[in-house]
Design a protein around this motif. Structure first.
Motif, mmCIF file in Angstrom:
data_model
loop_
_atom_site.group_PDB
_atom_site.id
_atom_site.type_symbol
_atom_site.label_atom_id
_atom_site.label_comp_id
_atom_site.label_asym_id
_atom_site.label_seq_id
_atom_site.Cartn_x
_atom_site.Cartn_y
_atom_site.Cartn_z
ATOM 1 N N VAL A 9 8.593 -65.777 31.976
ATOM 2 C CA VAL A 9 8.979 -64.431 31.561
ATOM 3 C C VAL A 9 7.739 -63.560 31.650
ATOM 4 N N ALA A 10 7.875 -62.427 32.296
ATOM 5 C CA ALA A 10 6.760 -61.481 32.407
ATOM 6 C C ALA A 10 7.213 -60.122 31.893
ATOM 7 N N ASN A 11 6.308 -59.416 31.267
ATOM 8 C CA ASN A 11 6.576 -58.061 30.788
ATOM 9 C C ASN A 11 5.409 -57.187 31.203
ATOM 10 N N PHE A 12 5.718 -56.094 31.869
ATOM 11 C CA PHE A 12 4.671 -55.193 32.333
ATOM 12 C C PHE A 12 5.248 -53.803 32.561
ATOM 13 N N THR A 13 4.373 -52.836 32.639
ATOM 14 C CA THR A 13 4.745 -51.457 32.941
ATOM 15 C C THR A 13 4.151 -51.103 34.293
ATOM 16 N N VAL A 14 4.995 -50.596 35.178
ATOM 17 C CA VAL A 14 4.526 -50.199 36.505
ATOM 18 C C VAL A 14 3.849 -48.836 36.391
ATOM 19 N N ASP A 42 14.771 -56.482 34.205
ATOM 20 C CA ASP A 42 15.383 -55.407 33.440
ATOM 21 C C ASP A 42 14.311 -54.379 33.111
ATOM 22 N N ASP A 43 14.587 -53.132 33.426
ATOM 23 C CA ASP A 43 13.664 -52.049 33.101
ATOM 24 C C ASP A 43 14.004 -51.368 31.775
ATOM 25 N N GLY A 44 15.035 -51.868 31.099
ATOM 26 C CA GLY A 44 15.430 -51.255 29.831
ATOM 27 C C GLY A 44 15.905 -52.292 28.831
#
Length: 104
Positions: A9-14, A42-44
């Motif tokens: 699982v990865a979480n980041f902001t482009v 998912d972006d949201g």
């Protein structure tokens, strides 16, 4: 005992879409080389409880076992490619999650 699948699982902001697209172009062939399977992004995403991570993209993929996930992450081709992700995003985490063994 057989090895269990693991999920990443990865979480980041482009921050820079062009740099991130360079990363995306090369990501899937390297993932597949190590037996990885893309699940979703998912972006949201919605946090029901607890402190929500900063809003960004959540990505999930799976490997057949821990050794495959570790080999993918340590692959020199992936590490070279990930420089585009590092340049184009703000990373919160990349986490490996082990599957539960089957219950009899």
């Amino acid at each position: 005992m057989t090895e269990q699948p693991v999920h990443v699982v990865a979480n980041f902001t482009v921050q820079d879409a062009a740099k991130y697209r360079e990363y995306e172009k090369g990501f899937f062939p390297i993932l597949k080389r190590h037996g990885g399977e893309f699940i979703t992004y998912d972006d949201g995403s919605i946090t029901f409880e607890g402190a929500a991570p900063p809003q960004g993209r959540v990505v999930m993929f799976r490997f057949p076992h821990e050794a495959a996930a570790t080999a993918w992450y340590n692959d020199p081709d992936y590490q070279a490619l990930s420089e585009h992700r590092r340049a184009g995003t703000t990373l919160q985490f990349i986490t490996m999650v082990h599957s539960i063994p089957p219950r009899n």
